[in-house]
Design an enzyme around this catalytic site. Structure first.
Site, short mmCIF file in Angstrom:
data_model
loop_
_atom_site.label_atom_id
_atom_site.label_comp_id
_atom_site.label_asym_id
_atom_site.label_seq_id
_atom_site.Cartn_x
_atom_site.Cartn_y
_atom_site.Cartn_z
N ASP A 1 0.69 -1.27 -0.08
CA ASP A 1 0.05 0.10 -0.07
C ASP A 1 1.03 1.21 0.11
O ASP A 1 2.13 1.12 0.31
CB ASP A 1 -0.89 -0.01 1.13
CG ASP A 1 -2.21 0.96 0.92
OD1 ASP A 1 -1.83 1.79 0.08
OD2 ASP A 1 -3.08 0.77 2.00
C1 BGC Z 1 -5.04 3.42 0.04
C2 BGC Z 1 -5.08 2.41 -1.00
C3 BGC Z 1 -4.90 3.26 -2.26
C4 BGC Z 1 -3.67 3.91 -2.24
C5 BGC Z 1 -3.20 4.58 -3.73
C6 BGC Z 1 -3.77 4.11 0.12
O1 BGC Z 1 -3.59 5.44 0.90
O2 BGC Z 1 -4.87 2.78 1.39
O3 BGC Z 1 -6.36 1.66 -0.88
O4 BGC Z 1 -5.02 2.34 -3.45
O5 BGC Z 1 -3.51 4.87 -1.17
O6 BGC Z 1 -4.01 5.72 -3.73
#
Ligand code: BGC
Length: 793
Positions: free
Chosen positions: A201
């Site tokens: 993530d």
């Molecule tokens: C989120 C993810 C997301 C990523 C990219 C993160 O803060 O937890 O779900 O895909 O950001 O935007």
């Protein structure tokens, strides 16, 4: 093994390997430039359809929009279990039940990938709250982890093979997900035979050696922090073997190959954005998601009454999606009020806001703005320098003043300096104090009204907050305005070149308008034949980055509902929320409808249900408790950095069933405008352990109109001596029947329907003995029960 920037991987030109692009997400394609795409209903709404086929169609549509925006891998779906009703990202996730989540996710992933676009199943694993989401440890025993928090991942991975999996921010039993050997190596690779890419993530990578050796293939976003220089050093020192690097690189190359980048990206001809077909899919999901929770005295569908009072800010400015990374820039927003007026052209449909239901100032309503040509929105001019010198390089009409990534100058993110100026006119609808709020990720942004700087000056950049999607650099200022007058509005955003941190640009302009009159709303309702009250936690209440504080609607809204139900002949409450709210007024109103966060077409969907054009068919994918205190994790949430999942296996209805606590509305519940019956349930009396058994039954629509309902099968394990939930959902099927029509159904219960995870044996096992199969229309509305005995071969 680390990104080039926020949204892409590094190309290797010398080898002819192009850059791969990724973007969110679960409710539609989030263009990294905040360009518009179809906003579909959120995850919990998709799950509320109990229609995996529809999830497939939604996946296909989002994939075609991804292709149009040159996105190769969609960062979706979010399938974490809804453990507490306060979870900030519950709206994005499917369910409290792993079986339902797995069924929906499987078809969604297959839908997206059928178009040549990859998915990223997230967030692996046990990422169930936003409170302390970057550091918290989700602590539980292995059986609970396997049965409740991994099984939706397991089902989806085994059946749909998502091309990537995203490792979560949190820790599991003390070890970060991105360096968790047990999760990534043992379970995912060895047991589930997973051959896709594990991507962290955004900002979830915490180490170099630990992560590489545990199985994390890709660090995002770029440029890498742990998978850059320090990785080279770890290889040089022998702490990471070249063979290990090869393994990771091979998987990343395989992903690049799977999305077609090595064949010149042949999927391009499937590109399509916001087509009539996509709008239809978004509308159908929104319609099938709507759950009719209560309907007394045939309050719904709305019959002949002429004067209809529509009350509540959410009718006019609905919350169409949740906040955070899943947020999509809409093409259009059909409000319930607008759609109801279209549905009933011959009736008086009158509106009053009643109360201000927003927790924080909402994004400014574009309908109050006019650009330089007099159209709704503002005129935006993009400059390739920070001082707004020379001619703009790009000019457009813009009405989406919530941006997650933008900049139409040079490379989209980072390294180039640029500035944007929005200008036009603001025409307030009411007189009084107007409170503006400007939030932005750049060091400089300002807002002037009639030439006076309301908000201005430089701010330090709060980089760490980028991933929290909250109000970055939020500054507020107010002024008195008069309804109907024109005020010149100008807003500027200046981004310097930042080669150290090519982050992404965020901007939001919010406005809280003067409070409306409660009396007007009550007066309108009491002089109407029916009042439809739209109630909502608000457009900023459900978001990534923070959990909800409680489960209640604002006091004002509760009082408004009580006053209206006491005075109006017929009161219908429509809930525009992604999670359950407490409803102390539930007994006093005639009907309650859950419309979720329904996406851009949601207005049409709710009008179809209220007017009776379509019979409701949504079913709750989560239990709606009476009060927050009744919920399973009440004693074990939020838990600081150590979150003990003390409720164990008893998540959602598994807890309510076992504790015999009556929820307000049970898991699987949802009424229709017709009546369904189940008959002739049969199953073999005996079967060998491991066999697939076939359950047969007949379903009839004995009501007066066509409709859909969902047959649900819950299994009660009476053989196992281990602690276990009373009943668990193991099969379901949604069916459409004309009035008076019947059909026979066959549902196969595979071996996994009868198993539990046996810690001592280290595998899924079923115990020989008796199992009860309950068939019904919700987790408590069980119409027929039949027994089967499983014997060891
Ligand atoms: C989120 C993810 C997301 C990523 C990219 C993160 O803060 O937890 O779900 O895909 O950001 O935007």
């Amino acid at each position: 093994m680390s990104g080039k920037d926020f949204w892409s991987l590094r190309p290797i030109e010398r080898l002819g390997i192009p850059s791969l692009n990724v973007s969110d997400g679960p409710t539609g394609l989030r263009s990294t430039n905040s360009d518009p795409a179809t906003v579909f209903p959120v995850g919990v709404a998709l799950a509320a359809t109990w229609n995996p086929g529809l999830a497939h169609r939604m996946g296909e549509a989002i994939a075609r929009e991804a292709i149009a925006y040159n996105v190769d891998v969609l960062l979706a779906p979010t399938i974490n279990i809804q453990r507490t009703p306060l979870g900030g990202r519950n709206f994005e996730s499917y369910s409290e039940d792993p079986f339902l989540a797995g069924e929906i996710a499987t078809l969604f992933v297959q839908g997206v990938q059928s178009q040549g676009v990859g998915t990223s199943l997230k967030h692996f694993a046990a990422n169930n709250q936003e409170h302390d989401r970057m550091t918290g440890s989700s602590n539980m025993g292995e059986r609970v982890l396997r049965e409740m928090y991994l099984s939706a991942f397991e089902a989806t991975i085994r059946r749909a093979s998502p091309w990537s999996v995203m490792s979560a921010y949190n820790r599991i039993n003390g070890t970060y997900a991105s360096e968790n050997q047990f999760l990534l190596e043992q379970v995912l690779r060895k047991e589930w035979d997973y051959d896709g890419v594990v991507v962290s993530d955004w900002g979830a990578t915490k180490s170099t050696i630990g992560s590489v050796n545990a199985g994390l293939d890709l660090e995002m976003p770029g440029p890498g922090r742990f998978y850059a220089e320090s990785l080279k050093m770890a290889v040089a020192s022998g702490e990471v073997s070249p063979a290990k690097i090869d393994e990771h690189v091979e998987r990343i190359l395989k992903l690049i190959e799977r999305v077609g980048l090595l064949d010149g990206n042949p999927k391009r001809q499937r590109a399509a954005v916001n087509t009539a077909e996509h709008q239809t899919v978004a509308r159908q999901v929104a319609t099938e998601a709507i759950v009719l929770l209560k309907n007394e005295n045939n309050a719904l569908p709305i019959g002949t009454g002429n004067r209809i009072a529509v009350i509540g800010g959410a009718a006019h400015r609905p919350t169409i999606q949740g906040g955070g990374s899943s947020q999509v820039s809409p093409y259009r927003i059909i409000s319930p009020l607008e759609a109801l007026r279209k549905a009933w052209p011959d009736r008086e449909v009158l509106y009053a806001q009643g109360v201000d239901h927003e927790v924080r100032a909402p994004v400014i309503d574009y309908r109050l703005l006019r650009d330089e040509n007099g159209e709704e929105g503002l005129t935006a001019r993009y400059y390739d320098n920070q001082s707004l010198d020379g001619d703009p390089v790009y000019t457009e009409r813009d009405w989406r003043l919530l941006k997650l990534g933008f900049g139409k100058v040079g490379p989209l993110q980072g390294s180039t300096a640029f500035a944007v100026e929005w200008s036009g006119t603001l025409i307030p609808e009411s007189t009084g104090a107007h409170e503006f709020m400007l939030s932005h990720s750049s060091p400089e942004a300002d807002l002037t009204i009639d030439g006076v700087t309301l908000i201005g000056g430089e701010m330090p950049i709060e980089r760490e907050k980028l991933f929290m999607f909250l109000t970055l650099n939020a500054r507020s200022a107010g002024c008195h305005m008069v309804a109907g007058q024109s005020y010149a509005l100008r807003m500027r955003y200046r981004q310097p070149a930042d080669t150290d941190f090519p982050g992404f640009n965020l901007l939001k302009l919010s406005l809280r308008t003067p409070p409306p009159s409660v009396q007007d709303a009550i007066e309108l309702a009491s002089t109407s034949d029916v009042a439809i009250v739209f109630a909502a936690p608000g457009t900023t209440a459900e978001t990534e980055g923070e959990d909800r504080k409680d489960m209640s609607l604002s006091k004002d809204q509760v009082e408004l509902i009580e006053s209206i139900s006491a005075r109006c002949r017929k009161t219908i409450v429509v809930l525009n929320s992604g999670s359950p709210v407490e409803m102390p007024w539930a007994d006093h109103v005639d009907a309650i409808v859950q419309m979720w966060l329904p996406g851009q077409e949601g207005g049409y969907a709710i009008a179809d249900i209220l007017s009776g054009k379509v019979s409701p068919s949504g079913k709750l994918p989560v239990t709606f408790p009476r009060i927050y205190r009744d919920t399973p994790s009440f004693l074990h949430y939020p838990g600081g950095r150590q979150v003990d999942y003390g409720e164990g296996l008893f998540v959602g209805y598994r807890y309510f069933d076992k504790m015999e606590i009556e929820p307000l509305f049970p898991f699987g519940h949802g009424l229709t405008y017709t009546r369904f019956e189940i008959r002739d349930v049969s199953i073999p009396a005996k079967a060998a352990l491991g066999d697939t058994v076939r359950l047969s039954l007949n379903v009839s629509n004995t009501g007066m109109r066509a409709g859909q309902d969902t047959v649900q099968v819950y299994i009660e394990d009476r053989a196992t001596r281990e602690t276990r939930p009373l009943r668990q959902l193991k099969s379901f099927e949604k069916i459409f029947l004309e009035a008076g029509e019947s059909t026979s159904l066959s549902l196969d219960l595979g071996a996994s329907a009868f198993t539990h995870y046996d810690i001592d044996e280290g595998k899924w096992l079923a115990t020989p003995g008796s199992y009860l199969i309950h068939v019904g229309f919700s987790s408590v509305d069980l119409r027929q029960t039949i027994e089967i005995n499983l014997y060891a071969d």
